[in-house]
Design a protein around this motif. Structure first.
Motif, mmCIF file in Angstrom:
data_model
loop_
_atom_site.group_PDB
_atom_site.id
_atom_site.type_symbol
_atom_site.label_atom_id
_atom_site.label_comp_id
_atom_site.label_asym_id
_atom_site.label_seq_id
_atom_site.Cartn_x
_atom_site.Cartn_y
_atom_site.Cartn_z
ATOM 1 N N SER A 128 60.764 13.750 49.944
ATOM 2 C CA SER A 128 60.472 14.397 51.224
ATOM 3 C C SER A 128 60.633 15.908 51.117
ATOM 4 O O SER A 128 59.856 16.663 51.717
ATOM 5 C CB SER A 128 61.379 13.835 52.323
ATOM 6 O OG SER A 128 62.724 14.277 52.184
ATOM 7 N N GLU A 172 50.113 11.020 52.624
ATOM 8 C CA GLU A 172 51.492 11.312 53.020
ATOM 9 C C GLU A 172 51.761 12.802 53.142
ATOM 10 O O GLU A 172 52.735 13.209 53.766
ATOM 11 C CB GLU A 172 52.485 10.725 51.996
ATOM 12 C CG GLU A 172 52.521 9.216 51.936
ATOM 13 C CD GLU A 172 53.523 8.705 50.917
ATOM 14 O OE1 GLU A 172 53.947 7.548 51.044
ATOM 15 O OE2 GLU A 172 53.893 9.468 49.992
ATOM 16 N N ARG A 207 63.250 8.647 47.842
ATOM 17 C CA ARG A 207 62.394 9.030 48.972
ATOM 18 C C ARG A 207 62.883 10.332 49.604
ATOM 19 O O ARG A 207 62.080 11.166 50.034
ATOM 20 C CB ARG A 207 62.379 7.908 50.021
ATOM 21 C CG ARG A 207 61.806 6.598 49.549
ATOM 22 C CD ARG A 207 61.457 5.677 50.722
ATOM 23 N NE ARG A 207 62.526 5.556 51.692
ATOM 24 C CZ ARG A 207 63.510 4.655 51.634
ATOM 25 N NH1 ARG A 207 63.563 3.807 50.601
ATOM 26 N NH2 ARG A 207 64.422 4.597 52.594
ATOM 27 N N ASN A 208 64.188 10.486 49.661
ATOM 28 C CA ASN A 208 64.768 11.690 50.248
ATOM 29 C C ASN A 208 64.397 12.927 49.438
ATOM 30 O O ASN A 208 64.015 13.968 49.983
ATOM 31 C CB ASN A 208 66.287 11.527 50.330
ATOM 32 C CG ASN A 208 66.887 12.192 51.553
ATOM 33 O OD1 ASN A 208 66.178 12.533 52.502
ATOM 34 N ND2 ASN A 208 68.187 12.397 51.536
ATOM 35 N N ILE A 227 57.849 7.575 53.431
ATOM 36 C CA ILE A 227 57.386 7.788 52.056
ATOM 37 C C ILE A 227 57.638 6.528 51.241
ATOM 38 O O ILE A 227 58.663 5.854 51.398
ATOM 39 C CB ILE A 227 58.114 9.004 51.437
ATOM 40 C CG1 ILE A 227 57.670 10.287 52.152
ATOM 41 C CG2 ILE A 227 57.858 9.115 49.940
ATOM 42 C CD1 ILE A 227 58.444 11.517 51.758
ATOM 43 N N TYR A 285 58.999 16.209 56.479
ATOM 44 C CA TYR A 285 58.656 14.851 56.062
ATOM 45 C C TYR A 285 59.848 13.913 56.231
ATOM 46 O O TYR A 285 60.951 14.200 55.766
ATOM 47 C CB TYR A 285 58.200 14.844 54.604
ATOM 48 C CG TYR A 285 56.913 15.614 54.382
ATOM 49 C CD1 TYR A 285 55.678 15.011 54.599
ATOM 50 C CD2 TYR A 285 56.938 16.948 53.979
ATOM 51 C CE1 TYR A 285 54.496 15.715 54.414
ATOM 52 C CE2 TYR A 285 55.757 17.655 53.803
ATOM 53 C CZ TYR A 285 54.542 17.040 54.021
ATOM 54 O OH TYR A 285 53.375 17.738 53.839
ATOM 55 N N ASN A 286 59.597 12.792 56.884
ATOM 56 C CA ASN A 286 60.603 11.757 57.081
ATOM 57 C C ASN A 286 60.635 10.869 55.841
ATOM 58 O O ASN A 286 59.626 10.245 55.499
ATOM 59 C CB ASN A 286 60.247 10.927 58.311
ATOM 60 C CG ASN A 286 61.257 9.841 58.615
ATOM 61 O OD1 ASN A 286 62.112 9.524 57.807
ATOM 62 N ND2 ASN A 286 61.145 9.255 59.801
ATOM 63 N N PRO A 287 61.774 10.784 55.164
ATOM 64 C CA PRO A 287 61.804 9.964 53.939
ATOM 65 C C PRO A 287 61.485 8.499 54.178
ATOM 66 O O PRO A 287 61.030 7.803 53.261
ATOM 67 C CB PRO A 287 63.243 10.159 53.426
ATOM 68 C CG PRO A 287 64.014 10.706 54.566
ATOM 69 C CD PRO A 287 63.046 11.478 55.405
#
Length: 500
Positions: free
Chosen positions: A270, A26, A266-267, A231, A226-228
């Motif tokens: 990221s 990731e 996840r946010n 992830i 990075y796109n949450p």
């Protein structure tokens, strides 16, 4: 051959599983990957007291909390009649020991000394860049703030240069400064200056980045790298296992993370990843400067972290537990010119147990005068001259209090004892690497061995208060009163919400 240069690169709150070359697909870490290819990866490396202040005193002394007197984020205080002064009970700090071996020493970054903001740690050059300033004097003595104030006053109005804290601690952010002016870039620039000027002596350099410690505020464009949605969600176990350690519930509330859901996790991750990739670029610039020198092959580099971050795994945030996400750390070592003698071939993985105490011995042994202290002679193990460590002991919290807990790694087993409630956990890290299943019933013989080792471990000075005669001291389980921590700009007189 001249004594090797030695460069220690430390990050704050960097999880063991956040390096692409070691399996995390990731994330992008091309320069840390360079270090993986350059030398050894220790797959079982630990922070024995996984929180900022004690971990740093362990690195600079080669001693565990029993001797440093620092068992959590607190002012060090000796126990059991040990000498009052830190260096009287622990010995010279690492920088002082290296200076005595003929090294030019520089330390740049976060040191987190207490109670002094800028304790003299023995470096020829020491530039502190700390994450918090308690008073105007601390802010004025911070090398990074001084740089911003003098060279870039257009940013001097920013209260918190590293990102907002308090209720924003685990809220995704973007750095208020451009990538070339953040504290990480400042640290890298100062290190590169040193690498360009040190000529007549070997150098010992200690580089300490504040990130990826929250708040997670990478600069543009790393804030949107990075796109949450790409992830994975946090890994959660059964609450009755995850919440056995009262510290987790208490800490989640303390730093405003008790209501974060999967998307929020996840946010945050990221931006945590964005901060790591940004720091990776700063490390890359440092590695380029090392390689530009004629003595680059005779430079020992070690990359490590003080501890990790749960990031929602096990229902937890921050560190200060003995789940792997908190105490398992990255630990890379390379030294091309020393590879033949010490068997440091690039790209190899080692499973021996290592920890932050071992760093003192690595540096001093490479310098020709090994001081192993509370650690283990890792270089001798690699060279086949000694046996590897069989058992690793760890502790957190002042002995004799409900916050005291221990961890033992032996073989594939991990045992954890918590004085608050007298609770125990036993995990088999091969069968159960995610630490979801307790083995305390099925493996009674292993539990008996671990209990005895735990009791023996707490029989040394500095830990005696953790025992009650011939058993471990325990307390009736109790949850502490919960409160929120306010991490405003104290140096500017800001202590609470409102228009003060």
């Amino acid at each position: 051959m001249r004594k090797p240069n030695i460069l220690y690169i430390m990050c704050d709150q960097f999880r063991y599983d956040c390096i692409r070359a070691l399996g995390n697909q990731e994330i992008f870490t091309p320069n840390i990957d360079r270090l993986v290819k350059r030398g050894l990866v220790f797959e079982n490396a630990y922070s024995t007291c996984p929180v900022c202040v004690p971990a740093r005193y362990t690195v600079r002394t080669g001693r565990e909390p029993a001797l440093t007197g620092c068992y959590q984020n607190e002012m060090p205080q000796a126990m059991d009649g040990l000498p009052e002064e830190m260096q009287d009970r622990c010995g010279d700090y690492l920088a002082t020991a290296m200076r005595k071996e003929g090294y030019y020493t520089f330390g740049i970054g976060k040191f987190h000394t207490v109670p002094e903001f800028k304790e003299d740690l023995g470096y020829d050059l020491q530039l502190n860049t700390e994450e918090l300033w308690e008073c105007p004097e601390d802010r004025a003595n911070d090398a990074y703030y001084s740089f911003i104030r003098k060279e870039h006053p257009e940013y001097n109005h920013i209260e918190q240069l590293h990102g907002e804290r308090t209720n924003m601690y685990y809220v995704p952010q973007v750095s208020p400064l451009p990538a070339e002016l953040t504290v990480e870039s400042f640290v890298a620039d100062r290190v590169i200056e040193q690498l360009k000027t040190v000529k007549d002596k070997p150098y010992f350099g200690f580089v300490s980045f504040i990130g990826p410690h929250p708040p997670c505020a990478p600069p543009v464009p790393f804030n949107r790298m990075y796109n949450p949605d790409s992830i994975a969600n946090p890994l959660r176990g059964k609450p009755e296992i995850d919440f056995m350690d009262e510290q987790i519930l208490w800490m989640n509330y303390l730093i405003w993370a008790d209501e974060l859901n999967d998307f929020a996790a996840r946010n945050v991750k990221s931006r945590y990843y964005g901060e790591i990739t940004y720091i990776d670029t700063c490390i890359g610039r440092i590695l380029d400067a090392v390689e530009a020198r004629e003595d680059s092959e005779n430079t020992l580099i070690c990359f490590f972290s003080d501890h990790g971050d749960h990031l929602g795994d096990h229902h937890a945030w921050q560190k200060e537990s003995y789940f792997e996400q908190s105490c398992h750390i990255p630990f890379l070592i390379s030294w091309p010119a020393g590879s033949a003698e010490w068997k440091l071939e690039g790209g190899r993985k080692e499973r021996q147990l290592v920890c932050l105490t071992d760093l003192f011995g690595i540096a001093t042994q490479a310098a020709g005068n090994p001081q192993i202290r509370d650690g283990h002679s890792i270089l001798n193990v690699l060279a086949g001259k000694e046996r590897e460590r069989e058992t690793l002991f760890a502790c957190y919290g002042r002995p004799g209090t409900p916050q005291f807990k221990t961890m033992i790694r032996q073989g594939d087993w991990k045992y954890i004892y918590m004085a608050n409630g007298g609770k125990e956990q036993l995990f088999h890290l091969i069968e159960d690497p995610e630490e979801l299943v307790l083995y305390n019933i099925r493996e009674e013989q292993i539990m008996k061995q671990m209990r005895k080792r735990n009791l023996d471990f707490c029989g040394r000075e500095g830990l005696l208060s953790a025992k009650d005669k011939m058993k471990m001291k325990s307390f009736s389980y109790k949850e502490r009163p919960r409160f929120r921590i306010h991490q405003f700009d104290l140096s500017g007189g800001i202590h609470d919400f409102g228009m003060n």
